[in-house]
Write a protein that holds these residues in place. Structure first.
Motif, PDB file in Angstrom:
ATOM      1  N   VAL A   1       0.871  -1.347  -0.032  1.00  0.00           N
ATOM      2  CA  VAL A   1      -0.014   0.084   0.030  1.00  0.00           C
ATOM      3  C   VAL A   1       0.909   1.370   0.067  1.00  0.00           C
ATOM      4  O   VAL A   1       1.919   1.191   0.554  1.00  0.00           O
ATOM      5  N   VAL A   2       0.498   2.388  -0.747  1.00  0.00           N
ATOM      6  CA  VAL A   2       1.361   3.462  -0.753  1.00  0.00           C
ATOM      7  C   VAL A   2       1.139   4.240   0.550  1.00  0.00           C
ATOM      8  O   VAL A   2       0.136   4.440   1.180  1.00  0.00           O
ATOM      9  N   LYS A   3       2.480   4.839   1.043  1.00  0.00           N
ATOM     10  CA  LYS A   3       2.391   5.203   2.426  1.00  0.00           C
ATOM     11  C   LYS A   3       2.693   6.989   2.113  1.00  0.00           C
ATOM     12  O   LYS A   3       1.876   7.739   2.902  1.00  0.00           O
ATOM     13  N   ARG A   4       3.152   7.330   1.218  1.00  0.00           N
ATOM     14  CA  ARG A   4       3.617   8.694   0.797  1.00  0.00           C
ATOM     15  C   ARG A   4       3.872   8.906  -0.636  1.00  0.00           C
ATOM     16  O   ARG A   4       4.513   8.123  -1.167  1.00  0.00           O
ATOM     17  N   LYS A   5       3.859  10.096  -1.079  1.00  0.00           N
ATOM     18  CA  LYS A   5       4.091  10.617  -2.604  1.00  0.00           C
ATOM     19  C   LYS A   5       4.680  11.787  -2.791  1.00  0.00           C
ATOM     20  O   LYS A   5       4.314  12.761  -1.814  1.00  0.00           O
ATOM     21  N   ASN A   6       5.899  11.977  -3.473  1.00  0.00           N
ATOM     22  CA  ASN A   6       6.371  13.282  -3.767  1.00  0.00           C
ATOM     23  C   ASN A   6       7.006  14.105  -2.613  1.00  0.00           C
ATOM     24  O   ASN A   6       6.564  15.382  -2.259  1.00  0.00           O
ATOM     25  N   TRP A   7       7.592  13.626  -1.628  1.00  0.00           N
ATOM     26  CA  TRP A   7       8.100  14.407  -0.297  1.00  0.00           C
ATOM     27  C   TRP A   7       9.648  14.705  -0.765  1.00  0.00           C
ATOM     28  O   TRP A   7      10.147  14.112  -1.733  1.00  0.00           O
ATOM     29  N   ASN A   8       9.952  15.828  -0.009  1.00  0.00           N
ATOM     30  CA  ASN A   8      11.420  16.318  -0.360  1.00  0.00           C
ATOM     31  C   ASN A   8      11.755  16.249  -1.955  1.00  0.00           C
ATOM     32  O   ASN A   8      12.806  15.727  -2.159  1.00  0.00           O
ATOM     33  N   TRP A   9      10.888  17.152  -2.603  1.00  0.00           N
ATOM     34  CA  TRP A   9      10.977  16.972  -4.098  1.00  0.00           C
ATOM     35  C   TRP A   9      12.266  17.507  -4.584  1.00  0.00           C
ATOM     36  O   TRP A   9      12.698  16.784  -5.702  1.00  0.00           O
ATOM     37  N   SER A  10      12.929  18.418  -3.835  1.00  0.00           N
ATOM     38  CA  SER A  10      14.070  19.136  -4.432  1.00  0.00           C
ATOM     39  C   SER A  10      15.264  18.031  -4.814  1.00  0.00           C
ATOM     40  O   SER A  10      16.172  18.069  -5.522  1.00  0.00           O
ATOM     41  N   SER A  11      15.361  17.111  -3.688  1.00  0.00           N
ATOM     42  CA  SER A  11      16.129  16.046  -3.784  1.00  0.00           C
ATOM     43  C   SER A  11      15.577  14.711  -4.444  1.00  0.00           C
ATOM     44  O   SER A  11      16.246  14.040  -5.146  1.00  0.00           O
ATOM     45  N   ASN A  12      14.303  14.238  -3.833  1.00  0.00           N
ATOM     46  CA  ASN A  12      13.808  13.069  -4.372  1.00  0.00           C
ATOM     47  C   ASN A  12      13.128  13.139  -5.924  1.00  0.00           C
ATOM     48  O   ASN A  12      12.961  12.049  -6.453  1.00  0.00           O
ATOM     49  N   GLY A  13      12.803  14.315  -6.222  1.00  0.00           N
ATOM     50  CA  GLY A  13      11.896  14.493  -7.537  1.00  0.00           C
ATOM     51  C   GLY A  13      10.484  13.766  -7.216  1.00  0.00           C
ATOM     52  O   GLY A  13      10.213  13.701  -6.178  1.00  0.00           O
ATOM     53  N   ASN A  14       9.963  13.452  -8.133  1.00  0.00           N
ATOM     54  CA  ASN A  14       8.690  12.686  -7.966  1.00  0.00           C
ATOM     55  C   ASN A  14       8.952  11.422  -7.361  1.00  0.00           C
ATOM     56  O   ASN A  14      10.052  10.804  -7.861  1.00  0.00           O
ATOM     57  N   CYS A  15       8.189  10.845  -6.433  1.00  0.00           N
ATOM     58  CA  CYS A  15       8.645   9.621  -5.915  1.00  0.00           C
ATOM     59  C   CYS A  15       7.471   9.122  -5.155  1.00  0.00           C
ATOM     60  O   CYS A  15       6.311   9.686  -4.862  1.00  0.00           O
ATOM     61  N   LEU A  16       7.691   7.832  -4.754  1.00  0.00           N
ATOM     62  CA  LEU A  16       6.739   6.944  -4.149  1.00  0.00           C
ATOM     63  C   LEU A  16       7.141   6.050  -2.776  1.00  0.00           C
ATOM     64  O   LEU A  16       8.466   5.741  -3.116  1.00  0.00           O
ATOM     65  N   GLU A  17       6.592   5.759  -1.966  1.00  0.00           N
ATOM     66  CA  GLU A  17       6.855   4.776  -0.987  1.00  0.00           C
ATOM     67  C   GLU A  17       5.922   3.944  -0.905  1.00  0.00           C
ATOM     68  O   GLU A  17       4.631   4.137  -0.499  1.00  0.00           O
ATOM     69  N   LEU A  18       6.104   2.715  -0.809  1.00  0.00           N
ATOM     70  CA  LEU A  18       5.315   1.512  -0.610  1.00  0.00           C
ATOM     71  C   LEU A  18       5.586   0.725   0.395  1.00  0.00           C
ATOM     72  O   LEU A  18       6.697   0.272   0.598  1.00  0.00           O
ATOM     73  N   VAL A  19       4.802   0.248   1.266  1.00  0.00           N
ATOM     74  CA  VAL A  19       4.716  -0.520   2.593  1.00  0.00           C
ATOM     75  C   VAL A  19       4.173  -1.955   2.122  1.00  0.00           C
ATOM     76  O   VAL A  19       3.066  -1.966   1.728  1.00  0.00           O
ATOM     77  N   GLU A  20       5.159  -3.001   2.283  1.00  0.00           N
ATOM     78  CA  GLU A  20       4.676  -4.446   1.984  1.00  0.00           C
ATOM     79  C   GLU A  20       3.499  -4.680   2.969  1.00  0.00           C
ATOM     80  O   GLU A  20       3.456  -4.620   4.042  1.00  0.00           O
ATOM     81  N   SER A  21       2.728  -5.461   2.229  1.00  0.00           N
ATOM     82  CA  SER A  21       1.645  -6.310   3.055  1.00  0.00           C
ATOM     83  C   SER A  21       2.199  -7.563   3.594  1.00  0.00           C
ATOM     84  O   SER A  21       2.801  -8.137   2.980  1.00  0.00           O
ATOM     85  N   GLY A  22       1.618  -7.733   4.823  1.00  0.00           N
ATOM     86  CA  GLY A  22       1.937  -8.967   5.543  1.00  0.00           C
ATOM     87  C   GLY A  22       2.932  -8.750   6.680  1.00  0.00           C
ATOM     88  O   GLY A  22       3.302  -7.767   6.953  1.00  0.00           O
ATOM     89  N   GLY A  23       3.503  -9.803   6.990  1.00  0.00           N
ATOM     90  CA  GLY A  23       4.187  -9.806   8.404  1.00  0.00           C
ATOM     91  C   GLY A  23       5.697  -9.241   7.965  1.00  0.00           C
ATOM     92  O   GLY A  23       6.226  -8.351   9.118  1.00  0.00           O
ATOM     93  N   ARG A  24       6.419  -9.159   6.918  1.00  0.00           N
ATOM     94  CA  ARG A  24       7.586  -8.343   6.931  1.00  0.00           C
ATOM     95  C   ARG A  24       7.693  -6.714   6.831  1.00  0.00           C
ATOM     96  O   ARG A  24       8.517  -6.075   7.531  1.00  0.00           O
ATOM     97  N   SER A  25       6.470  -6.368   6.238  1.00  0.00           N
ATOM     98  CA  SER A  25       6.156  -4.943   6.320  1.00  0.00           C
ATOM     99  C   SER A  25       7.560  -4.114   5.889  1.00  0.00           C
ATOM    100  O   SER A  25       7.918  -3.004   6.406  1.00  0.00           O
TER     101      SER A  25
END
Length: 363
Positions: A247-271
């Motif tokens: 599931v998406v946790k966040r999007k386009n943070w710290n744009w000056s360094s990361n540019g367009n970006c996404l963070e995805l958190v794994e479903s299940g026990g490992r996360s």
């Protein structure tokens, strides 16, 4: 009275024969002398010629007309000037003829220092970064590069771009062997890649990788740069896929360094958390809470933020912000050249090996 002196008669008459005979004798003697001198010189010529000392090299000589001199050019009639000797053609450097340069070195300290000494300060630092991308698949950089290891690199300078490496040969004391890698663009493939002499790819590939096709891995966790992720050199617009369901946790943070970006958190026990940076675009419909299945496209690679060339930055982390190595977290494999490309590849390996030259132990 003066005494009578005896009466003197008239002067006696001279015979004309005397002078004629005298002149004849003189002329005859002169002619005989000339004949005798010519005969003496003719008889002495062979012996004198044999006794004539050799002429010092570089001393101009005038041969007798009609006499051939071995190795000498024949002059035109009436021309006594010696023909100039043609200069031997300069030897052709096969490496330069191929448009390449060859850096060869024995490593006695930092890799960059060795490359600067061999290739020059203008290209050495950039060349060290490019060569490291090859060496990291054999040893850890810099810790496992040892004093006395040897390295040969065939490379090409490019204006306003990093040098392009065509072949690398590395002899490792730690591994006790010599390894080589060759750049080859198989007919029909979208990009060139680096291969071992066996035809297997130099780089390991990730199963369930975020990108299916790319030119090169340009950064790893074990390359000594303290980078937190893996960089895949790939054209803008390459599909980026989810390596696991999440599931998406966040999007386009710290744009000056990361540019367009996404963070995805794994479903299940490992996360585990997957970060995708420098994307070209992120769909407006994607927002925190959006779900993705493994292999589903989440965006397109780009060159946004603090990025110097089109690529994807892929980073894995734990929930407590510990960085994970994707090459430890994914299953890996090596892809091999298709059989139809093997003949062309073997020809290219022979060509590049010839330009690298024979390895010299301890150079």
């Amino acid at each position: 009275m003066r005494p009578n002196l005896p009466t003197l008669g008239a002067p006696p008459k001279r015979s004309p024969i005397g002078p004629v005979v005298a002149v004849s004798l003189i002329l005859g003697g002169a002619a005989g002398g000339v004949w005798w001198w010519k005969q003496r010189m003719a008889a002495a010529t062979p012996q004198e010629a044999a006794a004539t000392p050799p002429v010092a090299e570089g001393t101009p000589t005038t041969p007798n007309p009609g006499t051939a001199i071995p190795g000498a050019a024949t002059a035109a009639p009436g021309n006594t000037a010696q023909a100039p000797t043609a200069a031997a053609p300069a030897a052709v450097d096969p490496v330069k003829a191929a448009g390449l340069e060859h850096a060869s070195m024995r490593i006695e300290g930092p890799l960059e220092t060795a490359l600067i000494r061999s290739a020059g300060g203008d290209v050495g630092p950039a060349l060290a970064q490019v060569v490291t991308r090859t060496l990291v698949w054999w040893v850890e950089v810099p810790g496992e590069i040892l004093r006395g290891d040897t390295l040969d690199v065939l490379y090409q300078r490019r204006p306003n771009e990093e040098p392009l490496v065509h072949a690398v040969r590395f002899t490792s004391a730690k591994l006790g062997k010599t390894m080589s890698a060759y750049r080859f663009h198989a007919n029909g493939e979208s990009v060139p890649r680096y291969y071992l002499s066996s035809g297997d790819e130099l780089e390991l590939r990730l199963e369930k990788s975020p990108v299916d096709d790319y030119e090169q891995v340009t950064s790893l966790l074990r390359d000594g740069r303290r980078h937190k992720g893996v960089d895949f050199r790939t054209p803008v617009g390459t599909p980026v896929k989810a390596p696991f369901s999440g599931v998406v946790k966040r999007k386009n943070w710290n744009w000056s360094s990361n540019g367009n970006c996404l963070e995805l958190v794994e479903s299940g026990g490992r996360s585990r958390r997957a970060l995708f940076l420098h994307l070209d675009e992120v769909d407006k419909d994607i927002r925190p809470g959006t779900r993705f299945n493994v292999g589903q496209v989440v965006g397109r690679s780009g060159n946004t933020g603090r990025s110097f060339a089109p690529h994807l930055h892929y980073q894995l982390m734990t929930q407590d912000d510990r960085v994970l190595d994707p090459f430890d977290q994914h299953k890996t494999y090596r892809r091999s050249l298709a059989a139809r490309h093997k003949t062309a590849f073997d020809d290219e390996v022979r060509r590049l090996d010839g330009l690298l030259g024979t390895p010299v132990a301890g150079k």
